[in-house]
Motif scaffolding. Structure first.
Motif, PDB file in Angstrom:
ATOM      1  N   ALA A  52       0.851  -1.214   0.320  1.00  0.00           N
ATOM      2  CA  ALA A  52      -0.097  -0.123  -0.049  1.00  0.00           C
ATOM      3  C   ALA A  52       0.668   1.092   0.106  1.00  0.00           C
ATOM      4  O   ALA A  52       0.125   2.373  -0.654  1.00  0.00           O
ATOM      5  N   LEU A  56       1.435   3.946  -2.818  1.00  0.00           N
ATOM      6  CA  LEU A  56       0.485   5.631  -2.612  1.00  0.00           C
ATOM      7  C   LEU A  56       2.200   6.234  -3.131  1.00  0.00           C
ATOM      8  O   LEU A  56       1.474   7.593  -3.590  1.00  0.00           O
ATOM      9  N   THR A  57       3.536   5.784  -2.714  1.00  0.00           N
ATOM     10  CA  THR A  57       4.263   6.880  -3.381  1.00  0.00           C
ATOM     11  C   THR A  57       3.973   6.673  -4.688  1.00  0.00           C
ATOM     12  O   THR A  57       4.885   7.214  -5.146  1.00  0.00           O
ATOM     13  N   LEU A  59       1.720   7.054  -7.084  1.00  0.00           N
ATOM     14  CA  LEU A  59       0.230   7.602  -7.594  1.00  0.00           C
ATOM     15  C   LEU A  59       0.944   9.391  -6.787  1.00  0.00           C
ATOM     16  O   LEU A  59       0.882   9.938  -7.759  1.00  0.00           O
ATOM     17  N   ALA A  60       2.217   9.079  -6.005  1.00  0.00           N
ATOM     18  CA  ALA A  60       2.078  10.935  -5.595  1.00  0.00           C
ATOM     19  C   ALA A  60       3.059  11.185  -6.610  1.00  0.00           C
ATOM     20  O   ALA A  60       2.998  12.415  -7.261  1.00  0.00           O
TER      21      ALA A  60
END
Length: 333
Positions: A52, A56-57, A59-60
């Motif tokens: 996860a 998220l990293t 996507l950022a």
């Protein structure tokens, strides 16, 4: 120490823990299966957290790169946004419909399975063939075909069949084989016919070789060579027409009826030059053709004194617009 019981689960039965020997003579109890199964649960939870965090990293970083690209290319970013917004809206709007369709499909499949199961339960048993016995009243043989009452005759499909909706296809015709157009046969004329013909309109390329020689002799007679005659044949030694010019010179002519793609070469001139002077005693040697001469042939003719008459000069000679080979204006090529 008090054992804690997890709600919803039954407590584990106390089993004697077998001991094993370790160094020093002491023994320690082995771990139970419950304790061994606890490790994968912790590991899978940690792995989920790591995945996860990585997602998220990513996507950022992707959003950061897209924002940088959008700052550099605002026009393309606006165009991409205008395209992406309707697509996302259609996807979000279509998700409930897709779920309803899946549910309806599952319900239909369940009903079909239930109907098939009910049909197999209520199906009548398959009758077993009984041994043949004497026919009874219930088992009378079927009547013969001749005993049936006459009925309406069934239509028969007679050729050609038209049902009013489709048109009959015509019989396929085999394509005619390709046949090239036959070439026109060369014209054959006698010396008398050529003397009475209009040589100005004569197509010399359409004549056969013998008639072409006769036509050149007719031109010589028309322009003052009264004794012009053809001597061509197997033993002519390069001479096709012999004549006496109006000024008394002996004229030896060789005729070459060639097509436009076949030119007279230097070898033809060399063979003619080897016999026209020494064998036939020519005082004027002429080579007439319906085609053209190659450059080496013209060089040899100029060096040996042979006059060359190509197709263009021959037409001019026949029409009277050009000189005869022995007349004024004739040149040696």
């Amino acid at each position: 120490m008090i054992d804690e019981v997890t709600p919803g689960r039954e407590p584990l039965a106390e089993e004697p823990l077998p001991a094993r020997e370790v160094r020093g003579g002491a023994r320690r109890p082995r771990r139970t299966r419950r304790m061994r199964r606890a490790r994968p649960t912790v590991r899978s939870g940690s792995l989920a957290v790591v995945l996860a965090a990585a997602l998220l990293t990513g996507l950022a970083l992707a959003f950061q790169g897209f924002a940088r690209w959008a700052g550099e290319h605002p026009g393309w970013a606006v165009l991409l946004g205008l395209v992406a917004v309707p697509v996302l809206y259609a996807l979000l709007r279509g998700m409930p419909h897709a779920r309803e369709l899946r549910r309806a499909a599952r319900a239909g499949m369940a009903e079909a399975e239930a109907d098939a199961l009910a049909a197999t339960r209520t199906a009548p048993p398959v009758p077993v063939d009984e041994p043949a016995g004497p026919p009874t009243h219930a088992q009378e043989p079927p009547p013969a075909a001749d005993t049936f009452p006459p009925g309406p005759e069934e239509p028969t499909l007679a050729a050609p069949f038209h049902d009013g909706r489709t048109a009959p296809l015509p019989d396929p015709e085999a394509p005619e084989p390709y046949a090239p157009e036959p070439e026109p046969e060369p014209a054959v004329l006698t010396a008398a016919e050529l003397d009475g013909a209009d040589l100005a309109t004569l197509d010399f390329a359409a004549l056969d070789p013998d008639t072409f020689e006769e036509a050149v002799a007719a031109l010589c007679r028309r322009d003052g060579c009264a004794d012009a005659e053809t001597v061509g044949g197997a033993g002519d030694l390069g001479a096709d027409v012999l004549a006496t010019a109006p000024d008394g010179r002996r004229v030896v002519i060789q005729c070459k009826r060639y097509g436009p793609e076949n030119k007279v070469g230097s070898q033809d001139l060399q063979r003619f030059g080897g016999t026209c002077w020494s064998v036939h005693g020519a005082q004027l040697a002429v080579l007439v053709t319906t085609s053209e001469f190659t450059a080496p042939a013209e060089e040899y003719a100029e060096s040996s004194g042979i006059r060359c008459v190509d197709g263009t000069e021959l037409a001019a000679w026949a029409e009277g617009t050009g000189p005869a080979p022995w007349g004024p204006g004739a040149t040696v090529h």
